[in-house]
Design an enzyme around this catalytic site. Structure first.
Site, PDB file in Angstrom:
ATOM      1  N   GLU A  31     -13.368  -0.298  -1.626  1.00  0.00           N
ATOM      2  CA  GLU A  31     -11.913  -0.366  -1.770  1.00  0.00           C
ATOM      3  C   GLU A  31     -11.485  -1.562  -2.633  1.00  0.00           C
ATOM      4  O   GLU A  31     -10.576  -1.448  -3.447  1.00  0.00           O
ATOM      5  CB  GLU A  31     -11.245  -0.436  -0.396  1.00  0.00           C
ATOM      6  CG  GLU A  31     -11.198   0.891   0.329  1.00  0.00           C
ATOM      7  CD  GLU A  31     -10.250   1.904  -0.308  1.00  0.00           C
ATOM      8  OE1 GLU A  31      -9.354   1.527  -1.078  1.00  0.00           O
ATOM      9  OE2 GLU A  31     -10.402   3.093   0.006  1.00  0.00           O
TER      10      GLU A  31
ATOM     11  N   PRO B 237      -0.945   0.633  17.891  1.00  0.00           N
ATOM     12  CA  PRO B 237      -0.626   2.027  17.559  1.00  0.00           C
ATOM     13  C   PRO B 237       0.438   2.217  16.481  1.00  0.00           C
ATOM     14  O   PRO B 237       0.377   3.196  15.751  1.00  0.00           O
ATOM     15  CB  PRO B 237      -0.150   2.601  18.891  1.00  0.00           C
ATOM     16  CG  PRO B 237      -0.850   1.782  19.911  1.00  0.00           C
ATOM     17  CD  PRO B 237      -0.911   0.392  19.328  1.00  0.00           C
TER      18      PRO B 237
ATOM     19  N   GLU C 277       0.103  -3.200  -9.025  1.00  0.00           N
ATOM     20  CA  GLU C 277       0.111  -4.545  -9.587  1.00  0.00           C
ATOM     21  C   GLU C 277      -0.776  -5.439  -8.725  1.00  0.00           C
ATOM     22  O   GLU C 277      -0.984  -5.169  -7.547  1.00  0.00           O
ATOM     23  CB  GLU C 277       1.564  -5.059  -9.550  1.00  0.00           C
ATOM     24  CG  GLU C 277       1.838  -6.347 -10.229  1.00  0.00           C
ATOM     25  CD  GLU C 277       3.333  -6.713 -10.149  1.00  0.00           C
ATOM     26  OE1 GLU C 277       3.619  -7.920 -10.084  1.00  0.00           O
ATOM     27  OE2 GLU C 277       4.184  -5.787 -10.127  1.00  0.00           O
TER      28      GLU C 277
ATOM     29  N   GLU D  17      -9.427  -0.868  -6.163  1.00  0.00           N
ATOM     30  CA  GLU D  17      -8.042  -1.320  -6.326  1.00  0.00           C
ATOM     31  C   GLU D  17      -7.894  -2.542  -7.238  1.00  0.00           C
ATOM     32  O   GLU D  17      -6.813  -2.769  -7.762  1.00  0.00           O
ATOM     33  CB  GLU D  17      -7.433  -1.609  -4.960  1.00  0.00           C
ATOM     34  CG  GLU D  17      -7.265  -0.335  -4.138  1.00  0.00           C
ATOM     35  CD  GLU D  17      -6.639  -0.567  -2.786  1.00  0.00           C
ATOM     36  OE1 GLU D  17      -6.524  -1.730  -2.352  1.00  0.00           O
ATOM     37  OE2 GLU D  17      -6.264   0.434  -2.146  1.00  0.00           O
TER      38      GLU D  17
ATOM     39  N   GLY E  38      -7.303  -2.567   0.374  1.00  0.00           N
ATOM     40  CA  GLY E  38      -7.985  -1.874   1.458  1.00  0.00           C
ATOM     41  C   GLY E  38      -7.684  -0.397   1.438  1.00  0.00           C
ATOM     42  O   GLY E  38      -6.966   0.091   0.564  1.00  0.00           O
TER      43      GLY E  38
END
Length: 165
Positions: free
Chosen positions: A80, A101, A132, A84, A64
């Site tokens: 994403e 938060p 990895e 990745e 992500g």
């Protein structure tokens, strides 16, 4: 300037003589995370990446990252995932939003999480922010960074109808 790191700007024009024309710049960032599952002969496995960068460098997380300016949330998730892991997915289902938060030490991040499945023989390749790649049994997940254990639990419960507890 990298648009991923660009703060979402919300202009607020208040019709108050003291605050007229004030611009509010949000300090909340939007990210996406993906719970990607494949079914093997023995069990379901989830795709994780080991982070190449801080925060949580060397720790396992979901694939992500940041949503780019003017980018659709699902498109950001697909981008994403590919950046990745070199994987392409379709039929993503939104799990929900996660925005406590303190979930990320860099600041207040709201993540919109997605669930998807891929064929069991698919090969993922670590790329971009991923040092990895690992496929882990849902029964033996490693320690995870951020609030990703909560995201996984919600996604698996909702879409695989399995409880991880």
């Amino acid at each position: 300037m990298n648009s991923r790191l660009l703060i979402a700007r919300i202009a607020v024009n208040l019709n108050n003589k003291y605050l007229s024309g004030v611009t509010y710049i949000s300090k909340i960032f939007v990210t996406v995370d993906l719970v990607i599952v494949k079914q093997t002969v023995h069990d379901s496995q989830i795709l994780l990446i080991k982070r190449k960068n801080e925060p949580f460098k060397g720790c396992w997380t979901l694939p992500g990252g940041f949503v780019d300016e003017k980018e659709d949330l699902e498109q950001a998730a697909l981008r994403e995932l590919f950046e990745e892991t070199q994987l392409k997915a379709s039929d993503l289902k939104q799990i929900g939003a996660f925005g406590k938060p303190n979930r990320d030490p860099r600041g207040h991040m709201v993540s919109v999480a997605y669930f998807g499945t891929v064929p069991n023989k698919i090969v993922a390749i670590a790329s971009d922010d991923a040092q990895e790649i690992g496929w882990y049994s849902l029964k033996k997940l490693p320690e995870l960074a951020f609030d990703h254990a909560e995201i996984i639990s919600e996604g698996i419960t909702r879409y695989l109808k399995v409880s991880l507890t």
